[in-house]
Design a protein around this motif. Structure first.
Motif, short mmCIF file in Angstrom:
data_model
loop_
_atom_site.label_atom_id
_atom_site.label_comp_id
_atom_site.label_asym_id
_atom_site.label_seq_id
_atom_site.Cartn_x
_atom_site.Cartn_y
_atom_site.Cartn_z
N ARG A 231 -9.40 -8.90 -3.69
CA ARG A 231 -8.55 -7.71 -3.69
C ARG A 231 -7.10 -8.11 -3.40
NH1 ARG A 231 -11.75 -4.57 0.89
NH2 ARG A 231 -11.35 -6.65 1.78
N VAL A 232 -6.18 -7.41 -4.04
CA VAL A 232 -4.75 -7.71 -3.87
C VAL A 232 -4.33 -7.31 -2.46
CG1 VAL A 232 -2.42 -7.14 -4.61
CG2 VAL A 232 -4.22 -7.52 -6.31
N ARG A 233 -3.70 -8.24 -1.77
CA ARG A 233 -3.32 -8.04 -0.37
C ARG A 233 -1.81 -7.85 -0.21
NH1 ARG A 233 -5.17 -12.86 3.10
NH2 ARG A 233 -7.08 -11.65 3.40
N GLU A 234 -1.02 -8.67 -0.90
CA GLU A 234 0.42 -8.66 -0.66
C GLU A 234 1.11 -9.42 -1.78
OE1 GLU A 234 3.21 -9.09 3.29
OE2 GLU A 234 1.51 -10.45 3.11
N GLY A 235 2.40 -9.17 -1.97
CA GLY A 235 3.18 -9.99 -2.86
C GLY A 235 3.64 -11.25 -2.13
N ALA A 236 4.06 -12.24 -2.89
CA ALA A 236 4.55 -13.47 -2.26
C ALA A 236 5.70 -13.18 -1.32
CB ALA A 236 4.97 -14.47 -3.33
N PHE A 237 6.57 -12.25 -1.72
CA PHE A 237 7.70 -11.84 -0.88
C PHE A 237 7.84 -10.32 -0.87
CE2 PHE A 237 8.84 -16.25 -1.76
CZ PHE A 237 9.30 -16.69 -0.53
N SER A 238 6.76 -9.59 -0.88
CA SER A 238 6.85 -8.13 -0.95
C SER A 238 5.58 -7.48 -0.43
CB SER A 238 7.13 -7.67 -2.38
OG SER A 238 6.09 -8.08 -3.25
N THR A 239 5.70 -6.20 -0.07
CA THR A 239 4.57 -5.36 0.30
C THR A 239 4.10 -4.60 -0.93
OG1 THR A 239 5.46 -5.09 2.53
CG2 THR A 239 3.80 -3.49 1.82
N VAL A 240 2.79 -4.45 -1.07
CA VAL A 240 2.20 -3.77 -2.22
C VAL A 240 1.79 -2.35 -1.83
CG1 VAL A 240 0.32 -3.79 -3.92
CG2 VAL A 240 1.38 -5.94 -3.19
N TRP A 241 2.11 -1.38 -2.71
CA TRP A 241 1.76 0.03 -2.54
C TRP A 241 1.22 0.56 -3.86
CZ3 TRP A 241 3.64 2.25 2.21
CH2 TRP A 241 4.59 1.48 2.89
N TRP A 242 0.38 1.58 -3.80
CA TRP A 242 0.01 2.28 -5.03
C TRP A 242 -0.35 3.72 -4.71
CZ3 TRP A 242 -2.99 -1.07 -2.39
CH2 TRP A 242 -4.31 -0.71 -2.10
N ALA B 274 6.34 11.82 8.71
CA ALA B 274 7.22 12.98 8.88
C ALA B 274 6.93 14.05 7.84
CB ALA B 274 8.67 12.53 8.81
N LEU B 275 6.58 13.65 6.61
CA LEU B 275 6.35 14.60 5.52
C LEU B 275 4.89 15.02 5.39
CD1 LEU B 275 8.59 13.07 2.69
CD2 LEU B 275 9.17 14.89 4.31
N GLY B 276 4.01 14.38 6.14
CA GLY B 276 2.59 14.68 6.01
C GLY B 276 1.96 14.09 4.76
N VAL B 277 2.54 13.02 4.23
CA VAL B 277 1.97 12.36 3.05
C VAL B 277 0.77 11.53 3.50
CG1 VAL B 277 2.38 10.65 1.22
CG2 VAL B 277 4.19 12.26 1.87
N PRO B 278 -0.42 11.75 2.92
CA PRO B 278 -1.60 10.97 3.34
C PRO B 278 -1.47 9.50 2.92
CG PRO B 278 -2.13 12.37 1.47
CD PRO B 278 -0.74 12.76 1.90
N VAL B 279 -1.87 8.62 3.83
CA VAL B 279 -1.81 7.18 3.59
C VAL B 279 -3.17 6.57 3.89
CG1 VAL B 279 -0.73 4.99 4.27
CG2 VAL B 279 0.64 7.10 4.24
N ARG B 280 -3.62 5.69 3.01
CA ARG B 280 -4.84 4.92 3.23
C ARG B 280 -4.48 3.45 3.29
NH1 ARG B 280 -9.96 5.88 -0.30
NH2 ARG B 280 -10.74 4.53 1.38
N HIS B 281 -4.97 2.76 4.32
CA HIS B 281 -4.68 1.34 4.50
C HIS B 281 -5.87 0.52 4.00
CE1 HIS B 281 -1.00 2.02 6.76
NE2 HIS B 281 -1.64 2.94 7.46
N ARG B 282 -5.69 -0.10 2.86
CA ARG B 282 -6.75 -0.94 2.31
C ARG B 282 -6.18 -1.80 1.19
NH1 ARG B 282 -9.12 0.97 -2.42
NH2 ARG B 282 -8.30 2.95 -3.20
N CYS B 283 -6.94 -2.76 0.75
CA CYS B 283 -6.59 -3.59 -0.40
C CYS B 283 -7.30 -3.05 -1.64
CB CYS B 283 -6.98 -5.04 -0.15
SG CYS B 283 -6.14 -5.81 1.25
N ALA B 284 -6.83 -3.45 -2.81
CA ALA B 284 -7.39 -2.92 -4.06
C ALA B 284 -7.70 -4.04 -5.03
CB ALA B 284 -6.41 -1.95 -4.71
N TYR B 285 -8.75 -3.84 -5.81
CA TYR B 285 -9.01 -4.74 -6.93
C TYR B 285 -8.04 -4.43 -8.06
CZ TYR B 285 -13.36 -6.06 -4.60
OH TYR B 285 -14.27 -6.54 -3.70
N LEU B 286 -7.83 -5.40 -8.91
CA LEU B 286 -6.86 -5.28 -9.98
C LEU B 286 -7.07 -4.06 -10.87
CD1 LEU B 286 -4.39 -6.37 -11.45
CD2 LEU B 286 -5.90 -7.94 -12.69
N PRO B 287 -8.29 -3.71 -11.31
CA PRO B 287 -8.45 -2.53 -12.18
C PRO B 287 -7.91 -1.25 -11.55
CG PRO B 287 -10.44 -3.87 -12.26
CD PRO B 287 -9.59 -4.44 -11.17
#
Length: 276
Positions: A157-168, A198-211
């Motif tokens: 599963r994708v964890r992080e960029g070489a020099f960046s944080t990953v979001w989707w 602050a905005l109430g945007v739901p966030v899930r902390h996990r890694c993802a497979y490429l698909p």
């Protein structure tokens, strides 16, 4: 101390003073960096807190970091665009340094390539010690026509960029891996998570497979570029971005750019025997 200029790419601080040297064989064991535009930066105190915590693990006293912070804040240019980097060089003796770099080209979009091997980093939660491996991986991504490399965990599963944080984004839920010691606790990451709260945007902390990433709107974030939309991974397109949302979140980060503080306001008091 006079302000740093482009002719002084590296300023080394020693006990009781500092001196300028040309860029040479100095490589950091701890580092931190941010975007500086006309004397304004985003999350400046947060970058210093992260750097101070990391160098303290290497035995650097908080008092020395405080003196270094005041000197760096005085030396930073108040005009132009820069990407300064704090560094701790291994000793003996250990040395604190400011590497003053002009800002490279900025971009709002990026393509990514999945690094085929295991994540080679040994200390991913600290910025600096794994730079040689990260730079090697990013260069491999560039050789494959991509801007950034994506690192995977032991399950693929994708964890992080070489020099960046990953979001989707998926169904209006923002996903990003947890700060569990296996990713860098990014300053930009923390600022975005605070806005979600602050905005109430739901966030899930996990890694993802490429698909799953390919079916989602994907961002990568860093102190330099802010938010970049990932348009392709391994040559395959990701889902289209919500451009209104993307502009709104970028505008939020832009609004967090603040003047760096007055050096005198953060300069620690001088210690001498008379104050004991």
């Amino acid at each position: 101390m006079p302000p740093a200029t482009r002719s002084a790419p590296l300023l080394l601080w020693e006990t009781g003073g500092n001196h300028q040297v040309e860029d040479g064989p100095y490589r950091p064991v701890v580092a931190d960096s941010w975007l500086l535009v006309n004397g304004r930066a985003r999350g400046y105190p947060r970058h210093w807190r992260r750097f101070a915590a990391s160098v303290e693990e290497c035995g650097v006293a908080p008092e020395r970091v405080a003196q270094f912070r005041a000197a760096v804040t005085e030396a930073l240019p108040r005009t132009g665009s820069w990407f300064p980097r704090l560094e701790l060089h291994a000793g003996p003796p250990q040395r604190l340094a400011l590497r003053l770099r002009p800002v490279p080209a900025l971009s709002e979009r990026a393509t990514a390539w999945v690094w085929p091997g295991p994540d080679p980093r040994r200390r991913p939660r600290i910025k600096g010690p794994d730079f040689p491996d990260q730079e090697r991986i990013r260069q491999a991504a560039r050789e494959h026509g991509a801007d950034e490399a994506l690192l995977r965990d032991e399950s693929g599963r994708v964890r992080e960029g070489a020099f960046s944080t990953v979001w989707w984004w998926h169904d209006d839920v923002l996903h990003t891996p947890a700060a569990d010691g296996r990713i860098l606790p990014g300053v930009t990451r923390d600022l975005l998570l605070r806005r979600c709260q602050a905005l109430g945007v739901p966030v899930r902390h996990r890694c993802a497979y490429l698909p799953e990433l390919l079916d989602s709107e994907v961002w990568i974030t860093s102190a330099l570029h802010g938010i970049r939309q990932v348009t392709h991974i391994d040559g395959r397109p990701t889902a289209a971005a919500d451009q209104d949302r993307l502009r709104d979140w970028r505008a939020h980060l832009d609004a967090l750019m603040e003047p760096v503080p007055d050096p005198e306001a953060i300069r620690p008091p001088r210690f001498n025997e008379e104050t004991q």
